[in-house]
Design a protein around this motif. Structure first.
Motif, PDB file in Angstrom:
ATOM      1  N   ALA A 122      41.521  37.797  35.371  1.00 23.77           N
ATOM      2  CA  ALA A 122      42.183  38.124  34.115  1.00 23.77           C
ATOM      3  C   ALA A 122      42.754  36.874  33.454  1.00 23.77           C
ATOM      4  CB  ALA A 122      43.283  39.150  34.366  1.00 23.77           C
ATOM      5  N   SER A 123      43.428  37.088  32.334  1.00 19.39           N
ATOM      6  CA  SER A 123      44.044  35.986  31.605  1.00 19.39           C
ATOM      7  C   SER A 123      45.195  35.363  32.375  1.00 19.39           C
ATOM      8  CB  SER A 123      44.532  36.473  30.241  1.00 19.39           C
ATOM      9  OG  SER A 123      45.362  37.608  30.377  1.00 19.39           O
ATOM     10  N   GLY A 124      45.781  36.094  33.290  1.00 16.99           N
ATOM     11  CA  GLY A 124      46.883  35.561  34.085  1.00 16.99           C
ATOM     12  C   GLY A 124      46.472  35.139  35.473  1.00 16.99           C
ATOM     13  N   GLY A 125      45.152  35.095  35.746  1.00 15.52           N
ATOM     14  CA  GLY A 125      44.670  34.724  37.062  1.00 15.52           C
ATOM     15  C   GLY A 125      44.003  35.900  37.753  1.00 15.52           C
ATOM     16  N   VAL A 126      44.232  36.000  39.062  1.00 10.75           N
ATOM     17  CA  VAL A 126      43.624  37.058  39.873  1.00 10.75           C
ATOM     18  C   VAL A 126      44.682  38.084  40.244  1.00 10.75           C
ATOM     19  CG1 VAL A 126      42.451  37.598  42.048  1.00 10.75           C
ATOM     20  CG2 VAL A 126      41.851  35.525  40.794  1.00 10.75           C
ATOM     21  N   PHE A 127      44.327  39.344  40.101  1.00 15.19           N
ATOM     22  CA  PHE A 127      45.147  40.453  40.576  1.00 15.19           C
ATOM     23  C   PHE A 127      44.310  41.244  41.572  1.00 15.19           C
ATOM     24  CE2 PHE A 127      46.817  39.206  36.562  1.00 15.19           C
ATOM     25  CZ  PHE A 127      48.175  39.468  36.599  1.00 15.19           C
ATOM     26  N   ARG A 128      44.976  41.810  42.577  1.00 15.25           N
ATOM     27  CA  ARG A 128      44.210  42.575  43.559  1.00 15.25           C
ATOM     28  C   ARG A 128      44.963  43.831  43.973  1.00 15.25           C
ATOM     29  NH1 ARG A 128      44.553  39.731  49.594  1.00 15.25           N
ATOM     30  NH2 ARG A 128      46.821  39.639  49.705  1.00 15.25           N
ATOM     31  N   SER A 129      44.179  44.827  44.296  1.00 15.42           N
ATOM     32  CA  SER A 129      44.686  46.070  44.873  1.00 15.42           C
ATOM     33  C   SER A 129      43.975  46.288  46.195  1.00 15.42           C
ATOM     34  CB  SER A 129      44.417  47.245  43.931  1.00 15.42           C
ATOM     35  OG  SER A 129      44.731  48.464  44.566  1.00 15.42           O
ATOM     36  N   MET A 130      44.727  46.594  47.220  1.00 15.98           N
ATOM     37  CA  MET A 130      44.147  46.836  48.547  1.00 15.98           C
ATOM     38  C   MET A 130      44.075  48.321  48.861  1.00 15.98           C
ATOM     39  SD  MET A 130      43.882  43.603  49.095  1.00 15.98           S
ATOM     40  CE  MET A 130      43.488  43.309  50.822  1.00 15.98           C
ATOM     41  N   ASP A 131      44.389  49.156  47.860  1.00 14.40           N
ATOM     42  CA  ASP A 131      44.428  50.603  48.097  1.00 14.40           C
ATOM     43  C   ASP A 131      43.751  51.361  46.958  1.00 14.40           C
ATOM     44  OD1 ASP A 131      46.276  50.129  46.113  1.00 14.40           O
ATOM     45  OD2 ASP A 131      48.024  50.687  47.311  1.00 14.40           O
ATOM     46  N   SER A 132      42.578  50.862  46.566  1.00 13.97           N
ATOM     47  CA  SER A 132      41.753  51.516  45.546  1.00 13.97           C
ATOM     48  C   SER A 132      42.472  51.650  44.207  1.00 13.97           C
ATOM     49  CB  SER A 132      41.294  52.893  46.035  1.00 13.97           C
ATOM     50  OG  SER A 132      40.525  52.769  47.212  1.00 13.97           O
ATOM     51  N   GLY A 133      43.322  50.704  43.902  1.00 12.17           N
ATOM     52  CA  GLY A 133      43.957  50.684  42.600  1.00 12.17           C
ATOM     53  C   GLY A 133      45.288  51.387  42.514  1.00 12.17           C
ATOM     54  N   ALA A 134      45.789  51.924  43.629  1.00  9.96           N
ATOM     55  CA  ALA A 134      47.081  52.614  43.584  1.00  9.96           C
ATOM     56  C   ALA A 134      48.222  51.642  43.297  1.00  9.96           C
ATOM     57  CB  ALA A 134      47.327  53.351  44.895  1.00  9.96           C
ATOM     58  N   SER A 135      48.130  50.435  43.830  1.00  9.94           N
ATOM     59  CA  SER A 135      49.152  49.417  43.585  1.00  9.94           C
ATOM     60  C   SER A 135      48.464  48.069  43.422  1.00  9.94           C
ATOM     61  CB  SER A 135      50.162  49.369  44.729  1.00  9.94           C
ATOM     62  OG  SER A 135      49.518  49.040  45.956  1.00  9.94           O
ATOM     63  N   TRP A 136      49.144  47.171  42.689  1.00 11.97           N
ATOM     64  CA  TRP A 136      48.551  45.882  42.363  1.00 11.97           C
ATOM     65  C   TRP A 136      49.545  44.759  42.624  1.00 11.97           C
ATOM     66  CZ3 TRP A 136      43.534  45.217  40.581  1.00 11.97           C
ATOM     67  CH2 TRP A 136      42.845  46.377  40.245  1.00 11.97           C
ATOM     68  N   ALA A 137      48.992  43.581  42.887  1.00 11.92           N
ATOM     69  CA  ALA A 137      49.824  42.387  43.054  1.00 11.92           C
ATOM     70  C   ALA A 137      49.062  41.184  42.520  1.00 11.92           C
ATOM     71  CB  ALA A 137      50.191  42.178  44.513  1.00 11.92           C
ATOM     72  N   MET A 138      49.810  40.241  41.986  1.00 15.56           N
ATOM     73  CA  MET A 138      49.206  38.984  41.574  1.00 15.56           C
ATOM     74  C   MET A 138      48.751  38.226  42.809  1.00 15.56           C
ATOM     75  SD  MET A 138      50.930  36.059  39.171  1.00 15.56           S
ATOM     76  CE  MET A 138      51.226  37.206  37.824  1.00 15.56           C
ATOM     77  N   VAL A 155      35.703  42.179  37.010  1.00 19.25           N
ATOM     78  CA  VAL A 155      36.189  43.146  37.991  1.00 19.25           C
ATOM     79  C   VAL A 155      35.200  43.166  39.150  1.00 19.25           C
ATOM     80  CG1 VAL A 155      36.968  45.502  38.403  1.00 19.25           C
ATOM     81  CG2 VAL A 155      37.080  44.558  36.099  1.00 19.25           C
ATOM     82  N   ALA A 156      35.711  43.177  40.377  1.00 15.25           N
ATOM     83  CA  ALA A 156      34.853  43.261  41.557  1.00 15.25           C
ATOM     84  C   ALA A 156      35.504  44.192  42.566  1.00 15.25           C
ATOM     85  CB  ALA A 156      34.631  41.876  42.178  1.00 15.25           C
ATOM     86  N   THR A 157      34.678  44.882  43.346  1.00 17.56           N
ATOM     87  CA  THR A 157      35.189  45.825  44.342  1.00 17.56           C
ATOM     88  C   THR A 157      34.527  45.594  45.691  1.00 17.56           C
ATOM     89  OG1 THR A 157      33.497  47.475  43.805  1.00 17.56           O
ATOM     90  CG2 THR A 157      35.561  47.591  42.572  1.00 17.56           C
ATOM     91  N   HIS A 158      35.259  45.935  46.725  1.00 18.38           N
ATOM     92  CA  HIS A 158      34.711  46.020  48.077  1.00 18.38           C
ATOM     93  C   HIS A 158      35.552  47.009  48.859  1.00 18.38           C
ATOM     94  CE1 HIS A 158      32.870  45.101  51.895  1.00 18.38           C
ATOM     95  NE2 HIS A 158      34.078  44.932  52.413  1.00 18.38           N
ATOM     96  N   GLU A 159      34.912  48.104  49.257  1.00 13.84           N
ATOM     97  CA  GLU A 159      35.614  49.181  49.951  1.00 13.84           C
ATOM     98  C   GLU A 159      36.861  49.556  49.144  1.00 13.84           C
ATOM     99  OE1 GLU A 159      36.076  47.794  53.954  1.00 13.84           O
ATOM    100  OE2 GLU A 159      33.971  48.159  54.448  1.00 13.84           O
ATOM    101  N   SER A 160      38.044  49.484  49.728  1.00 16.02           N
ATOM    102  CA  SER A 160      39.251  49.886  48.998  1.00 16.02           C
ATOM    103  C   SER A 160      39.877  48.740  48.216  1.00 16.02           C
ATOM    104  CB  SER A 160      40.294  50.455  49.974  1.00 16.02           C
ATOM    105  OG  SER A 160      40.673  49.476  50.923  1.00 16.02           O
ATOM    106  N   ASN A 161      39.268  47.568  48.284  1.00 13.84           N
ATOM    107  CA  ASN A 161      39.799  46.410  47.570  1.00 13.84           C
ATOM    108  C   ASN A 161      39.207  46.342  46.166  1.00 13.84           C
ATOM    109  OD1 ASN A 161      40.974  45.866  49.991  1.00 13.84           O
ATOM    110  ND2 ASN A 161      39.927  43.918  50.349  1.00 13.84           N
ATOM    111  N   VAL A 162      40.085  46.147  45.182  1.00  8.44           N
ATOM    112  CA  VAL A 162      39.664  45.948  43.796  1.00  8.44           C
ATOM    113  C   VAL A 162      40.292  44.647  43.320  1.00  8.44           C
ATOM    114  CG1 VAL A 162      39.474  46.962  41.509  1.00  8.44           C
ATOM    115  CG2 VAL A 162      39.726  48.457  43.501  1.00  8.44           C
ATOM    116  N   TYR A 163      39.469  43.801  42.688  1.00 12.29           N
ATOM    117  CA  TYR A 163      39.941  42.504  42.205  1.00 12.29           C
ATOM    118  C   TYR A 163      39.714  42.414  40.698  1.00 12.29           C
ATOM    119  CZ  TYR A 163      39.403  41.378  47.172  1.00 12.29           C
ATOM    120  OH  TYR A 163      39.468  41.390  48.544  1.00 12.29           O
ATOM    121  N   MET A 164      40.686  41.823  40.021  1.00 16.00           N
ATOM    122  CA  MET A 164      40.576  41.549  38.597  1.00 16.00           C
ATOM    123  C   MET A 164      40.679  40.051  38.346  1.00 16.00           C
ATOM    124  SD  MET A 164      42.780  44.273  36.408  1.00 16.00           S
ATOM    125  CE  MET A 164      44.319  43.560  36.951  1.00 16.00           C
TER     126      MET A 164
END
Length: 676
Positions: free
Chosen positions: A336-352, A325-334
């Motif tokens: 994971a087993s399925g690749g990379v997932f990211r949220s651009m709104d502090s985890g409110a929503s996610w996308a592959m 898991v890595a963070t920068h400002e409001s960006n959160v990155y995972m």
């Protein structure tokens, strides 16, 4: 290059004729440059034996790192695909592994002052360094070049100082990786899984160990002492950047997450609502009460500095394991087993975020015999992917798959839209619409670990499943299963093969018990060769069988398993994958730890057929039944590769022609192959 070519075994040509052949190769290349042909287009002759397809995208991510001084630049270390890089905050990815001879990357660290200086900790290859943003890599770990590196940390104040946690303790470099020295004095447990540096006082650092808890150094690694957490295995560490005396430790310590607010002197439980062992921890730099924990069961988040936790992240992706898991400002990155997932709104929503991330581990491949441009790939921890255009594009077809760790695929040859998927912990799934949807097919199964599937080609409703407790059989297309293991030891069955000319004859490869054979459609089994871990198995005809036995090599039987001889000459190690050309059974392809090898004489000799696919381990192979010069290779961490010319490289074709011009026989086996 030709100057480095050697014979895989004795070759009758003299040294003089070899040199003459080399001159002819140079001459032929010159002709190619002038586009004079040579029996085909220059483009066709210049092609590699193998080219990577466009996917499937995704795959296990071991570490995700954000460049501190250029946060739109990200690097990921993968399970077998090396390093990938993104320059647009994860929207797209590109391979960044040139020169990285070890492709399992457990740790990545970026220089905080120069985003183009990156370090990669590998499994068995030590540390590699890139100074051009991952375009090129060189070994940077003299003194422990063969080490298994588990963690990396860079001094934020002096970036030429870095630390590597390995199976054998901590190592330190003060010159950017040019030289290293052991830095493990005081460590009673040397398995150093996690490292963390105090961002304010970089001479203070912590290491999480296996069995010894957390150790602390206040003298830049010169010596270590136990903290108040002195037992248990710690997989993850994180320091609060706003208050470096606060740190979190995750692992198997009896309590999943521990927290210290006094620099490790004392620890308390911080795992309310956390039900999985953390593999990674990240703290929001803008709000340190927000903490993320990546676990084998998904992502968890705490909004109260670890007091309570709730599962977080994308909820529509099953079986998600999060190693980074890595963070920068409001960006959160995972990662994971399925690749990379990211949220651009502090985890409110996610996308592959996997575009270009061709990092999947492909355990199984099947090709539609009626429409061979349709190919299916079974992905470890990624589900099933389908291509309708021979690998140009891939899409996930996972609707209904609640477990996505695919270990086997099988296709009904008479109705290719009917498929079966064997999973690691979810049993068997069936699709009757070309993968558009799947339903469980486990009635009668007493285990859900399925390692291989085999279909009777003459009666496709009859199929067999190899499991961790033996073989199961269905006679009604998977609607019901019964044990079919009489005579088999109660152990893992890794491989199954049906004799295509006599489908009541089957072979099974076991975990330790060797090779077994049934001549009555699985009702009874007898030992064919005792001992050894056997996978894969393939059957050529009623009497010819090939079996890969770990630590022994590839074996061949020409009498239905009554006796076995070596078919290993030319192979570097025991193959992980094996397939036969259906139109020319003497032609075989083997997938090893270092690419693909080919035999044209029934396994008597093998030669390298891996141009474009070197240094990549293979897990699966499939030959196009209509155009058998088209082969697909499923890799460990590099998705699917494809050859359209029988895995023949331009180098070997030119050399064959040169030897022909020079008067030496061309049809010798094996042909010259590049020196390893």
């Amino acid at each position: 290059m030709i100057s480095k070519m050697r014979a895989a075994s004795a070759y009758p040509a003299s040294v003089g004729s070899q040199k003459y052949a080399q001159f002819i190769v140079w001459w032929l290349r010159w002709l190619l440059a002038l586009c004079l042909g040579l029996g085909g287009s220059a483009a066709a002759w210049a092609a590699n034996a193998w080219e990577q397809t466009s996917g499937p995208e995704g795959g296990w991510i071991n570490q995700l790192a954000v460049a501190p001084n250029l946060p739109t630049t990200l690097y990921v270390g993968t399970e077998g695909g090396g390093v990938f890089k993104s320059t647009d905050a994860g929207a797209t990815w590109a391979p960044a592994s040139n020169g990285l001879t070890r492709r399992l990357v457990a740790a990545v660290a970026v220089d905080p002052t120069a985003s183009t200086t990156v370090y990669a900790g590998t499994s068995g290859g030590g540390v590699f360094k890139s100074t051009d943003g991952g375009m090129n890599w060189a070994i940077a770990s003299p003194g422990f070049a063969g080490a298994y590196v588990l963690s990396l940390a860079i001094d934020p104040a002096s970036p030429t100082i870095l630390y590597a946690g390995t199976y054998g303790g901590v190592f330190k470099s003060v010159d950017g990786g040019a030289n290293w020295a052991a830095a493990s004095v005081g460590l009673t447990s040397t398995y150093s899984a996690a490292l963390a540096i105090d961002p304010v006082t970089p001479t203070t650092l912590y290491v999480g160990t296996s069995g010894g808890g957390v150790f602390k150094s206040v003298d830049a690694g010169a010596s270590w002492s136990a903290t108040g957490l002195a037992t248990g295995s710690v997989n993850a560490l994180a320091i609060d950047p706003a208050n470096p005396a606060t740190l979190y430790a995750g692992g198997s310590m009896g309590i999943l997450m521990m927290k210290s607010v006094d620099g490790g002197a004392n620890w308390s439980a911080a795992n309310g609502g956390l039900f999985q062992q953390p593999m990674s921890i990240a703290i929001d730099p803008a709000a340190s009460s927000t903490v993320y924990a990546g676990t084998a069961g998904g992502l968890y988040r705490s909004l109260d500095a670890g007091l309570t936790w709730a599962q977080h992240g994308p909820g529509d992706w099953p079986s998600l394991g999060v190693r980074s898991v890595a963070t920068h400002e409001s960006n959160v990155y995972m990662g994971a087993s399925g690749g990379v997932f990211r949220s651009m709104d502090s985890g409110a929503s996610w996308a592959m975020a996997n575009t270009g991330l061709t990092n999947s581990t492909v355990r199984a491949l099947v090709i539609d015999p009626v429409s061979p441009s349709t190919v299916y790939a079974g992905i470890q921890a990624g589900g099933v992917f389908k291509s309708n255009d021979a690998g140009m594009h891939w899409s996930a077809v996972n609707t209904g798959l609640t477990v996505t760790d695919i270990r086997a695929l099988a296709m009904d040859p008479s109705t290719p839209t009917t498929l079966y998927a064997g999973t690691w912990s979810g049993g068997i799934y069936k699709s009757v619409n070309g993968g558009a949807s799947w339903t469980p097919s486990n009635s009668g199964m007493t285990t859900f670990t399925v390692l291989a599937l085999a279909i009777n080609p003459a009666a496709p409703a009859v199929l067999y499943a190899a499991t961790n407790i033996g073989v199961f059989k269905s006679t009604n297309g998977g609607a019901a299963w019964l044990p079919s293991s009489t005579g088999l030891p109660a152990e893992y069955v890794y491989s199954l093969a049906i004799d295509p000319t006599s489908p009541s004859t089957l072979y099974a490869g076991l975990n330790t018990g060797g090779i077994y054979k049934s001549t009555d459609a699985g009702a009874n089994w007898t030992v064919s060769r005792s001992g050894g871990e056997v996978a894969p198995l393939v059957v050529d005809s009623a009497a010819t069988v090939y079996a890969a036995v770990r630590f022994v090599g590839l074996l061949k039987s020409t009498d239905g398993g009554a006796s076995w001889v070596s078919a290993q000459p030319g192979l570097p190690d025991t193959p992980y994958a094996l397939t036969i050309d259906p139109t020319t059974p003497s032609t075989l392809y083997a997938g090893a730890s270092d690419g693909v090898f080919k035999s044209v004489d029934g396994g008597a000799h093998w030669s390298a057929a891996k141009t474009g696919l070197a240094n990549i381990a293979l897990y699966s192979l499939a030959v196009d039944p209509v155009t058998p010069t088209t082969i697909y290779a499923g890799t460990l961490g590099s998705s699917v590769f494809k050859s359209t010319n029988g895995a023949v490289s331009s180098e070997s074709r030119l050399l064959d022609l040169a030897l022909a011009v020079g008067g030496s026989p061309v049809a010798m086996t094996p042909r010259l192959v590049p020196a390893r």
